[in-house]
Design an enzyme around this catalytic site. Structure first.
Site, short mmCIF file in Angstrom:
data_model
loop_
_atom_site.label_atom_id
_atom_site.label_comp_id
_atom_site.label_asym_id
_atom_site.label_seq_id
_atom_site.Cartn_x
_atom_site.Cartn_y
_atom_site.Cartn_z
CE LYS A 105 -3.01 2.91 2.55
NZ LYS A 105 -3.47 3.35 3.86
N GLY A 166 -7.62 9.99 9.53
CA GLY A 166 -7.91 10.18 10.95
C GLY A 166 -8.92 11.28 11.24
CB ALA A 192 -8.02 8.26 4.44
N GLY A 193 -10.72 8.71 6.10
CA GLY A 193 -11.80 9.67 6.32
C GLY A 193 -13.06 9.07 6.92
CB ALA A 214 -6.96 2.38 10.80
#
Lengths: 264, 382
Positions: A105, A166, A192-193, A214
Site C-alpha cells: 500500500k 484520521g 481514509a476519512g 483504521a
C-alpha cells in the site's frame, strides 16, 4: 469464506487475481491495546490488513504481525511516514524482503498537518514500484485524473481518500469518488476519512469495491462494536449498490395502493 | 552442575522498580530474598519519566487498570516516607498535580471527550480555559486552547526511586546477585530454581519473574506459563535548567500527538516519549528526538533554551491488554509481576504490596484479582 448475497451469488473482492471474501480492509494504527486490536480485527471479518512498515519490527514477538498471523489475516505492508518517492520505494523493498510479499500500500505524504498524498511523488513511486514487480495499491487524492494516471502506470487498485486520514469527516466529495469508480478498471478502495458506519456504507453505494479504515474503529469508545458495525455497513452498502436504488423524486409516491402487488 | 547450598525463600528475576520494591517488602516480612540482575536499575526504570497518573493515559475499556492505578497513587505518600527513612535517600516524589493541555481545537475536543469519560468513571477533572492554563504555567504557548487539571497526580524521579529501593532492599537483608538468569529449572512440573548463564543453578522455594520486557526470554518456560509481553520502545529526552521552567508535570496533545514534560526539583526536565513497536531495539533516532522536541516546543516555546543533557530509549513491557499480570503463574513455584507497560513506576507500591501478600501469605488481595495471569489463557489457545 466468500460473502454470499441473499440471491446466493458469491461476490468476492478480487485484487490482482487474489480473492477476498470481505470487502473491509483494516489498518492497525491507534489501537488502545493488542488485545482490543485483535478482537476488533476478528469482529470486522477482514481478510486483509495494512501495517506501517516503519512502525513495526517484523521479527518481534507479540507484535501486530503476530496477531495477523494467528488470525490468518493477510498483511498488506504500507509506506506510511514517507515524504518522497525515494523513501517510499526503499520502504517497499524492505517490506518485501521482511514479509515475503510484493503487495504494497503506497503512501507518499505531502505534509504532517494534512497527511494528504503528494501526487507528483506518488505517481513517481508507483511507476518505479510497478516496474520493480510490486503489486501497488496507492493511497491517492480523490482526483479522477490522478486515479486514472495511477491505473495507467499499472497499479492494481486505486485508493482515493474520503477526507484526510484520521479526520472522521466521511466522504467530502462523493461526486469525485463516483467519477473515479466510473472510469476505473481496477478495484477502487475508499481509504481514509471514514468516521462511522454510514460513511462506509456510502462508499460502497457509490460503487467502491472495498473500504479501508483504521481510526474509526481503533479510536472508537468500543472498537469491537464499531468493527462489527463497519462489517455490516460494508456489506449493506455493497448489497444496496448491487440491488439498484430507486430514483430520487421531488414528491411522494404512495408505495402500495393502485399498482403492483399491493392491490386489494 | 554446581548448585548453591543456602537456597533463599524467594528468588526475584529483575531489579527494576517492580523487582526491587517487591524484594524490599517481602524481606521486611522476614523472608530470605535474592534478586538476580546483571545491571540493577538499568532497564526501563532508568528511562521512565515517572509521572504518577492513573488517568492521563487511560483509554476506553481500561477501567480496572484505573482502579489499580488510583490505589497505587494513593499508597505513594506512605510508601515514599518509609522508603526514604529506611534508605536515607530522597526520591524526588511530588504530588502537585498534572496539567493536560490541548494545543488546538481538535485537541480540545479530544480532551473534552476524555474529561466526560473520566467523569463517567467518577474521576472528575477540572476543565480550564487556555488563559487559566497559562496562569498556572506561564511558559505555555499563547495559543493553547484549554486543559484539564488532575490535582491528585504527581511525579517521582525513577532513578532516585530505584537507588533508594536498592539501598532499602540491601539494608533489609536482600541479596543482590549481579549474574544473568538464563533459564528456569523445572522438576516434576514445579519451578524449583534458575539456571544462570555460567551454568550455576540457584534453587529457591519461590521464583518471581519481574524482568520487564525481557520476561519472556527465559529458557525453559513452559508454553502458556507467562503471558505474551512485548517490548514497546520509548525515547525520552532529559534537559537541564538552572532557573525554574515549569511548575508541574504537563502533558500536551499537540495536533493529535502526545507529549509530556516533567520538571524535577534538581533542575532536570524530562520530555517524552515515543511509542514504537520495534522489538528489542534501543537505538535513539533523529526522528524520535525531532518529534519530541517539535511537540515540546509547540507547547512550551522557551524549552529550546534549556541544556540538552541526555536522550535514552527504554522498553516498556507491553501485555496484550496493557495491564500487568500479578500472581501465581500456571506453573507451581513461579510467580509473575510482569507487563506493566506504561505504568510500572505508578504501579510499584500496589504491585509490591500485592505480591508480598501473594508470596508471603498465599492470599490474593482484592485489588489484584482482576490482574490474575490466567486471564490470558484463552487468548494463548486461540
Amino acid at each position: 469464506m466468500a460473502a454470499t448475497d441473499p440471491t446466493g451469488d458469491t461476490d468476492p473482492l478480487v485484487i490482482a487475481g487474489e480473492t477476498f471474501g470481505s470487502r473491509l480492509i483494516m489498518g492497525t494504527g491507534g489501537a488502545p491495546s493488542m488485545h482490543v486490536l485483535e478482537e476488533a480485527l476478528v469482529a470486522s471479518g477482514t481478510e486483509l490488513t495494512t501495517v506501517a512498515m516503519r512502525r513495526v519490527d517484523p521479527s518481534a514477538r507479540g507484535s501486530v504481525l503476530d496477531v495477523l498471523r494467528r488470525r490468518g489475516i493477510r498483511v498488506l505492508p504500507n509506506t506510511a511516514g514517507c515524504f518522497t518517492a525515494g523513501e517510499a520505494v526503499l520502504t517497499a523493498k524492505l517490506a518485501r524482503e521482511a514479509l515475503g510479499t510484493d503487495w504494497i500500500k503506497l503512501e507518499v505524504i505531502a505534509d504532517e498537518r494534512t497527511l494528504l498524498p503528494d501526487p507528483v511523488e506518488l505517481l513517481d513511486a508507483a511507476e518505479q514500484l510497478v516496474d520493480a514487480g510490486f503489486t501497488v495499491l496507492p493511497y491517492t487524492n480523490d482526483d479522477p485524473v490522478l486515479a486514472r494516471r495511477l491505473e495507467q502506470v499499472g497499479c492494481a487498485a486505486v485508493m482515493p481518500l474520503g477526507s484526510p486520514i484520521g479526520s472522521g469527516l466521511g466522504i467530502r466529495n462523493p461526486h469525485n469518488i463516483e467519477l473515479i469508480v466510473e472510469q476505473a478498471e481496477v478495484p477502487v478502495i475508499l481509504d481514509a476519512g471514514v468516521g462511522t458506519a454510514s460513511d462506509a456504507a456510502l462508499a460502497m453505494e457509490l460503487g467502491c469495491d472495498a473500504v479501508l479504515l483504521a481510526t474509526a474503529v481503533t479510536r472508537a469508545q468500543s472498537p469491537v462494536a464499531m468493527a462489527t458495525a463497519m462489517r455490516h455497513a460494508v456489506q449493506a452498502g455493497r448489497l444496496a449498490r448491487r440491488a439498484g436504488r430507486i430514483p430520487k423524486r421531488r414528491y411522494a409516491q404512495a408505495s402500495s395502493p393502485w399498482e403492483g402487488i399491493g392491490t386489494s | 552442575m554446581p548448585t548453591s547450598t543456602n537456597a533463599p525463600d524467594l528468588l526475584i528475576i529483575g531489579a527494576g522498580v517492580i523487582g526491587l520494591a517487591t524484594a524490599w517488602r517481602v524481606a521486611r516480612r522476614g523472608l530470605a530474598v535474592t534478586v538476580l540482575d546483571p545491571a540493577p536499575a538499568g532497564g526501563a526504570s532508568r528511562v521512565a519519566a515517572g509521572m504518577l497518573t492513573p488517568v492521563s493515559e487511560l483509554t476506553y475499556g481500561e477501567e480496572p487498570l484505573l482502579h489499580l492505578g488510583i490505589a497505587s497513587r494513593d499508597r505513594y505518600p506512605a510508601f515514599v516516607a518509609e522508603l526514604e527513612e529506611v534508605s536515607g535517600r530522597r526520591t524526588g516524589y511530588r504530588r502537585d498535580g498534572i496539567l493536560e493541555i490541548a494545543f488546538d481545537s481538535d485537541d480540545l475536543a479530544f480532551l473534552e471527550d476524555l474529561r466526560r469519560f473520566r467523569q463517567s468513571l467518577g474521576v472528575p477533572a477540572e476543565a480550564l480555559s487556555g488563559r487559566e492554563c497559562r496562569r498556572l504555567e506561564p511558559m505555555l504557548a499563547p495559543s493553547v486552547r484549554g486543559g484539564l487539571l488532575a490535582p491528585e497526580d504527581g511525579s517521582i524521579d525513577p532513578r532516585r526511586l530505584t537507588a533508594a529501593l536498592l539501598t532499602a532492599a540491601e539494608r533489609t537483608g536482600v541479596r543482590m546477585d549481579r549474574r544473568r538468569a538464563a533459564g528456569l529449572v523445572v522438576e516434576r512440573d514445579i519451578a524449583v530454581g534458575v539456571r544462570l548463564d555460567d551454568g550455576t543453578v540457584l534453587r529457591a522455594e519461590k521464583i518471581l519473574l519481574a524482568a520487564g520486557a525481557h520476561s519472556g526470554d527465559l529458557d525453559g518456560l513452559p508454553d502458556g506459563a507467562v503471558p505474551q509481553v512485548r517490548p514497546v520502545k520509548g525515547q525520552v529526552i532529559r534537559l537541564r535548567t538552572a532557573t525554574p521552567f515549569l511548575g508541574r508535570s504537563t502533558r500536551g496533545v499537540v495536533r493529535g500527538s502526545s507529549i509530556y514534560v516533567v520538571p524535577r526539583d534538581d533542575g532536570e526536565v524530562v520530555v517524552g516519549a515515543t511509542q514504537e513497536e520495534m522489538g528489542f531495539d534501543t537505538t535513539v533516532t533523529a526522528g524520535g528526538v525531532w518529534q519530541l522536541l517539535r511537540d515540546a516546543r509547540e507547547l512550551l516555546p522557551g524549552i529550546t533554551e534549556l541544556e540538552f543533557a541526555e536522550v535514552s530509549a527504554g522498553l516498556r513491557p507491553g501485555s496484550p491488554d496493557n495491564a500487568p499480570a500479578l500472581g501465581p503463574s500456571p506453573l507451581p513455584g513461579l510467580f509473575l509481576a510482569v507487563g506493566h507497560f506504561r505504568n510500572g513506576v505508578l504501579l510499584t507500591p500496589v504491585t509490591a504490596d500485592a505480591m508480598t501478600e501473594i508470596l508471603v501469605d498465599g492470599t490474593v488481595p482484592e485489588v489484584a484479582v482482576p490482574f490474575a495471569p490466567d486471564r490470558f489463557a484463552e487468548e494463548a489457545r486461540a
